[in-house]
Motif scaffolding. Structure first.
Motif, PDB file in Angstrom:
ATOM      1  N   GLY A  39      12.142  14.303   8.059  1.00  0.00           N
ATOM      2  CA  GLY A  39      11.817  14.111   6.653  1.00  0.00           C
ATOM      3  C   GLY A  39      11.687  12.647   6.271  1.00  0.00           C
ATOM      4  N   ALA A  40      12.290  11.753   7.098  1.00  0.00           N
ATOM      5  CA  ALA A  40      12.200  10.322   6.803  1.00  0.00           C
ATOM      6  C   ALA A  40      10.770   9.812   6.888  1.00  0.00           C
ATOM      7  N   LEU A  41       9.928  10.509   7.649  1.00  0.00           N
ATOM      8  CA  LEU A  41       8.538  10.086   7.763  1.00  0.00           C
ATOM      9  C   LEU A  41       7.794  10.247   6.442  1.00  0.00           C
ATOM     10  N   ARG A  42       8.325  11.081   5.561  1.00  0.00           N
ATOM     11  CA  ARG A  42       7.679  11.295   4.263  1.00  0.00           C
ATOM     12  C   ARG A  42       8.459  10.635   3.126  1.00  0.00           C
ATOM     13  N   GLY A  44       9.742   7.035   1.735  1.00  0.00           N
ATOM     14  CA  GLY A  44       9.537   5.599   1.908  1.00  0.00           C
ATOM     15  C   GLY A  44      10.823   4.828   2.099  1.00  0.00           C
ATOM     16  N   ASP A  45      11.878   5.158   1.333  1.00  0.00           N
ATOM     17  CA  ASP A  45      13.147   4.432   1.436  1.00  0.00           C
ATOM     18  C   ASP A  45      13.795   4.645   2.799  1.00  0.00           C
ATOM     19  N   ARG A  46      13.806   5.872   3.263  1.00  0.00           N
ATOM     20  CA  ARG A  46      14.398   6.159   4.571  1.00  0.00           C
ATOM     21  C   ARG A  46      13.540   5.595   5.693  1.00  0.00           C
ATOM     22  N   LEU A  47      12.232   5.551   5.467  1.00  0.00           N
ATOM     23  CA  LEU A  47      11.335   5.001   6.485  1.00  0.00           C
ATOM     24  C   LEU A  47      11.577   3.511   6.673  1.00  0.00           C
ATOM     25  N   CYS A  48      11.879   2.813   5.586  1.00  0.00           N
ATOM     26  CA  CYS A  48      12.159   1.374   5.677  1.00  0.00           C
ATOM     27  C   CYS A  48      13.446   1.103   6.451  1.00  0.00           C
ATOM     28  N   VAL A  49      14.360   2.049   6.447  1.00  0.00           N
ATOM     29  CA  VAL A  49      15.598   1.911   7.227  1.00  0.00           C
ATOM     30  C   VAL A  49      15.378   2.317   8.670  1.00  0.00           C
ATOM     31  N   MET A  50      14.526   3.299   8.901  1.00  0.00           N
ATOM     32  CA  MET A  50      14.333   3.837  10.238  1.00  0.00           C
ATOM     33  C   MET A  50      13.505   2.894  11.117  1.00  0.00           C
ATOM     34  N   ILE A  51      12.475   2.271  10.555  1.00  0.00           N
ATOM     35  CA  ILE A  51      11.581   1.428  11.352  1.00  0.00           C
ATOM     36  C   ILE A  51      12.313   0.238  11.973  1.00  0.00           C
TER      37      ILE A  51
END
Length: 254
Positions: A39-42, A44-51
């Motif tokens: 779900g982090a791929l969709r 934005g906030d979690r994506l910024c932490v994951m990348i």
């Protein structure tokens, strides 16, 4: 190592092994892939932490694998009379990446190339058969994990010291009279044991080397030579094309 283990067990009764639980069958109580969340791929906030986390693991793995591969290849060259080149390193990265993907599904750490492979090279290992043998031995140790955990660290320390001694042989190729090269190499060597990480040592070495490359004027000299070479090539190309153009003009007028 066996003598030291027995000696520690004798002098310290609290660490004596219980051979009744020396053997166990490994298993996974919970399946880590059940907790995968894409779900982090969709988000934005979690994506910024994951990348950044993914990039950190990626850089650490690349530096670890490339550094150890180069070091082992250098050690082979010094231990062998034949000329050795660092080639076909792609399978090493592919194998590590596939192993890391599988390890993530079982909750294990990323797979890298072990610097302890130096011991196999020292004994004459030059092909993949050495790695296969070590892999089989590692697999067999999973069934004797309780017993191996009872081996004190003082018993395994001499092996690591021996491996480190062999790896330090490559330092003789460092130009210690060159300050920039000597400091970068020293930081690489000294920061690995201080930070308990090969990656940190390589980062310190690369960072200091880049700093010296800029501050000593070496980058300016290289850029100047590069542009001069490019200018000379362009001038030579123009000198070659001008007579051909004049000749074609003469033919047209005739």
């Amino acid at each position: 190592m066996i003598v030291l283990t027995i000696l520690v067990w004798t002098m310290n009764p609290s660490v004596r092994p219980d051979f009744d639980v020396a053997f166990s069958v490994p298993g996974i109580d919970t399946m880590p892939w059940q907790y995968f969340d894409f779900g982090a791929l969709r988000n934005g906030d979690r994506l910024c932490v994951m990348i950044p986390a993914i990039l950190s693991f990626h850089i650490a793995a690349v530096l670890d694998i490339s550094g150890v591969t180069f070091g082992l290849s250098t050690f082979i060259k010094e231990a062998s009379t034949d000329e050795v080149h660092v080639c076909n390193s792609t399978p090493s990265f592919v194998a590590s990446s596939i192993g890391t993907v599988i390890a993530s599904c079982t909750g294990s750490s990323p797979i890298i190339i072990a610097v302890e492979s130096t011991a196999g090279i020292r004994e004459g290992g030059r092909t993949g058969l050495t790695a296969v043998t070590v892999a089989i031995l590692f697999l067999s140790t999973t069934f004797f994990q309780p017993l191996l955990l009872m081996i004190p660290s003082a018993a395994t320390a001499p092996v690591l010291i021996f491996v480190g001694t062999m790896m330090m042989g490559g330092s003789k190729n460092i130009d210690w009279d060159c300050t920039s090269e000597a400091i970068s190499a020293f930081l690489t060597i000294i920061m690995m044991p201080f930070t308990y990480s090969i990656t940190n040592g390589i980062l310190f070495g690369l960072g200091s080397s880049a700093m010296f490359y800029i501050t000593t004027g070496e980058m300016y000299c290289n850029l100047k030579s590069y542009w001069k070479e490019k200018t000379d090539i362009l001038s030579f190309s123009n000198a070659e094309t001008i007579p051909l153009k004049e000749k074609s003009d003469v033919n047209v007028l005739a």
